[in-house]
Design a protein around this motif. Structure first.
Motif, PDB file in Angstrom:
ATOM      1  N   GLY A 201      11.450   7.296 -22.903  1.00  0.00           N
ATOM      2  CA  GLY A 201      11.347   8.625 -22.310  1.00  0.00           C
ATOM      3  C   GLY A 201      12.665   9.271 -21.944  1.00  0.00           C
ATOM      4  N   GLU A 202      13.769   8.717 -22.450  1.00  0.00           N
ATOM      5  CA  GLU A 202      15.069   9.315 -22.183  1.00  0.00           C
ATOM      6  C   GLU A 202      15.398  10.364 -23.239  1.00  0.00           C
ATOM      7  OE1 GLU A 202      17.471   5.801 -22.145  1.00  0.00           O
ATOM      8  OE2 GLU A 202      17.334   5.597 -19.964  1.00  0.00           O
ATOM      9  N   LEU A 203      16.094  11.412 -22.798  1.00  0.00           N
ATOM     10  CA  LEU A 203      16.428  12.545 -23.656  1.00  0.00           C
ATOM     11  C   LEU A 203      17.919  12.519 -23.968  1.00  0.00           C
ATOM     12  CD1 LEU A 203      15.360  15.252 -24.907  1.00  0.00           C
ATOM     13  CD2 LEU A 203      15.855  16.325 -22.696  1.00  0.00           C
ATOM     14  N   LYS A 227      23.310  11.152 -22.979  1.00  0.00           N
ATOM     15  CA  LYS A 227      22.045  11.111 -22.260  1.00  0.00           C
ATOM     16  C   LYS A 227      21.921  12.313 -21.327  1.00  0.00           C
ATOM     17  CE  LYS A 227      20.667   7.126 -20.694  1.00  0.00           C
ATOM     18  NZ  LYS A 227      20.407   5.943 -19.806  1.00  0.00           N
ATOM     19  N   VAL A 228      20.779  12.989 -21.407  1.00  0.00           N
ATOM     20  CA  VAL A 228      20.509  14.170 -20.599  1.00  0.00           C
ATOM     21  C   VAL A 228      19.881  13.745 -19.275  1.00  0.00           C
ATOM     22  CG1 VAL A 228      19.260  16.365 -20.472  1.00  0.00           C
ATOM     23  CG2 VAL A 228      20.157  15.551 -22.676  1.00  0.00           C
ATOM     24  N   SER A 229      20.411  14.276 -18.185  1.00  0.00           N
ATOM     25  CA  SER A 229      19.800  14.017 -16.874  1.00  0.00           C
ATOM     26  C   SER A 229      18.576  14.909 -16.732  1.00  0.00           C
ATOM     27  CB  SER A 229      20.789  14.327 -15.754  1.00  0.00           C
ATOM     28  OG  SER A 229      21.905  13.475 -15.833  1.00  0.00           O
ATOM     29  N   THR A 230      17.419  14.314 -16.579  1.00  0.00           N
ATOM     30  CA  THR A 230      16.186  15.090 -16.451  1.00  0.00           C
ATOM     31  C   THR A 230      15.651  14.977 -15.027  1.00  0.00           C
ATOM     32  OG1 THR A 230      14.952  13.193 -17.289  1.00  0.00           O
ATOM     33  CG2 THR A 230      15.576  14.880 -18.874  1.00  0.00           C
ATOM     34  N   VAL A 231      14.578  15.674 -14.771  1.00  0.00           N
ATOM     35  CA  VAL A 231      13.978  15.672 -13.439  1.00  0.00           C
ATOM     36  C   VAL A 231      13.565  14.254 -13.049  1.00  0.00           C
ATOM     37  CG1 VAL A 231      12.088  16.576 -12.036  1.00  0.00           C
ATOM     38  CG2 VAL A 231      13.173  18.025 -13.766  1.00  0.00           C
ATOM     39  N   MET A 236      10.388  12.032 -20.895  1.00  0.00           N
ATOM     40  CA  MET A 236      10.154  12.988 -21.964  1.00  0.00           C
ATOM     41  C   MET A 236       9.409  12.321 -23.126  1.00  0.00           C
ATOM     42  SD  MET A 236      11.217  15.849 -20.871  1.00  0.00           S
ATOM     43  CE  MET A 236      12.121  16.347 -19.397  1.00  0.00           C
ATOM     44  N   VAL A 237       8.506  13.078 -23.730  1.00  0.00           N
ATOM     45  CA  VAL A 237       7.710  12.533 -24.831  1.00  0.00           C
ATOM     46  C   VAL A 237       7.849  13.359 -26.109  1.00  0.00           C
ATOM     47  CG1 VAL A 237       6.026  11.394 -23.349  1.00  0.00           C
ATOM     48  CG2 VAL A 237       5.653  13.776 -24.015  1.00  0.00           C
TER      49      VAL A 237
END
Length: 451
Positions: A201-203, A227-231, A236-237
């Motif tokens: 689930g990492e973007l 690697k994108v820092s997400t909420v 992420m799927v």
């Protein structure tokens, strides 16, 4: 449901074989390119239509097709997926474990070890024998994800969009070593940037990042996946790329967008770029199941089968009955309140499949990419009768006969085109920041001229 009615079986332009009548077929997958469209039908049948100038239709010539035409060169090859790039196309055969590609070959985007154009499908030797989970095609680069979660990339790489740590183009698929030990679920390709979602689930984002489209909080290019820092707590799927923007969906069904928003393509009610993923609040009560990015517009499909569009709408590609840009999601309506099950954005047109097994298209139609047998723009969904249950259900389509072993399918780009600068090159807001115009943004339909 029984098919109702028949339509013209040959295009108004170009060659191809005569009309054929066969079994009822339903559309399984659709994919839209810059000015062409491709569909996979039941029975492993592939159809293509629209602009054919660069061989992207695969019918052995450079002619446009205004109606879906069967790509007979792929018959009996057990094709299970098709993916359009801007001016090229790929297909994957599961039983033969083989990827095929065709179309415009500049920068090695076809993966055959050269930059020649291909007018009919040819196997990519470097991918032979691999179990492919997904293929993504951008403007001039491609990626393939294997069932083991490895990622191969090839084509143009001037901004690092291949994720190989260099800016050298690759004429053949190469492994992205940065993902060693990190299984990738899916990838998405924009004009010159790339995004990926891992099985955890990492973007990730890499390549051209001037508008924040990598989601990394700045406007810099990356030669390797970052690697994108997400909420917090959101995995992420799904991920999709537009020309210069990126869309992702979390496991909770929330939609995030980031990058370029000059035309409202991020959907946040304004025209401001976002450098990190920004949740689309207007769809917070909907669960998103599918996303697609066009050149400057975006489409999102909910689990309830409702389709929303926003962004650049000059040719009606958002599908809501006008040609006004929309900076917030607007629902697209279909006859009989049909629910949507599959969507794909091209540069200036959009395709959708409904639960009644009808295929619709709208937006730019100048090259026949809408598949209606004409070259007329549409600002609301119009059924493609040749492929739809409420039409002829794929029973009466033209078929092209091409010998895929023919050497005539190869054409060097230097024999066909001169690259010409666009007189109306768009000057984005980053000119002031970076001191140069974006020479890679085309404004009109024709990018190249014959020599």
């Amino acid at each position: 449901m029984e098919a109702e009615g028949k339509i013209q079986s040959s295009s108004s332009s170009g060659g191809g074989g005569g009309a054929v009548s066969g079994p009822i077929r339903r559309v399984l997958l659709i994919s839209a390119g810059a000015s062409h469209s491709v569909a996979l039908l039941s029975g492993n049948v592939v159809c293509s239509w629209g602009r054919g100038e660069d061989g992207q239709l695969g019918h052995g010539d450079a002619e446009d097709r205004f109606s879906p035409t069967q790509l007979s060169a792929l018959d009996d090859l057990d094709i299970v997926s098709v993916t359009s790039g801007a001016d090229h196309t790929t297909a994957y055969s599961k039983s033969q474990m083989q990827v095929y590609s065709w179309g415009w070959g500049d920068f090695g985007r076809l993966g055959h070890g050269n930059s020649s154009d291909l007018f009919s499908p040819q196997p990519i030797k470097a991918l032979q024998g691999l179990r492919i989970k997904q293929i993504a095609c951008g403007d001039s680069h491609c990626l393939a994800v294997t069932m083991e979660g490895e990622v191969k990339s090839w084509g143009r790489n001037q901004n690092g969009q291949l994720g190989l740590g260099t800016t050298e183009d690759s004429l053949v698929p190469r492994n992205i070593e940065a993902f060693q030990g990190i299984p990738v679920k899916m990838v998405a390709a924009g004009a010159e940037h790339t995004a990926a979602v891992t099985e955890d689930g990492e973007l990730y984002g890499w390549g051209w990042g001037r508008y924040g489209n990598l989601g990394l909080g700045d406007r810099f290019d990356r030669l390797l996946p970052g690697k994108v820092s997400t909420v917090e707590g959101e995995k992420m799927v799904l991920v999709a790329c537009g020309w210069r923007h990126t869309i992702s969906v979390s496991s909770s069904g929330s939609l995030y967008t980031y990058g370029w928003s000059k035309y409202g393509q991020l959907g946040h009610g304004d025209f401001e770029d976002h450098l990190i993923p920004h949740k689309l609040e207007s769809l917070r009560d909907s669960q998103i199941s599918q996303i697609s990015g066009g050149w400057r517009h975006t489409m999102a499909l909910t689990t309830d089968g409702e389709l929303y569009g926003w962004g650049w709408n000059k040719f009606g590609q958002v599908g809501v009955g006008d040609s006004i840009d929309h900076c917030s999601p607007v629902q697209v309506k279909f006859p009989l309140d049909q629910k949507v099950v599959n969507i794909s954005c091209g540069w200036r047109h959009t395709l959708a499949v409904t639960d009644r097994q009808n295929v619709f298209s709208w937006g730019r139609g100048t090259n026949g990419q809408l598949g209606h047998g004409e070259c007329v723009d549409r600002n609301v969904p119009k059924i493609i009768e040749a492929l739809s249950t409420d039409g002829s259900s794929g029973q009466n389509i033209a078929a092209s006969k091409v010998d895929i072993s023919s050497e005539k399918t190869w054409v060097s780009p230097t024999q066909r085109y001169a690259i010409v600068p666009n007189e109306n090159q768009e000057r984005g807001q980053t000119e002031a920041l970076f001191g140069a115009s974006d020479v890679n943004v085309p404004e009109n339909d024709g990018k190249r001229i014959r020599i």
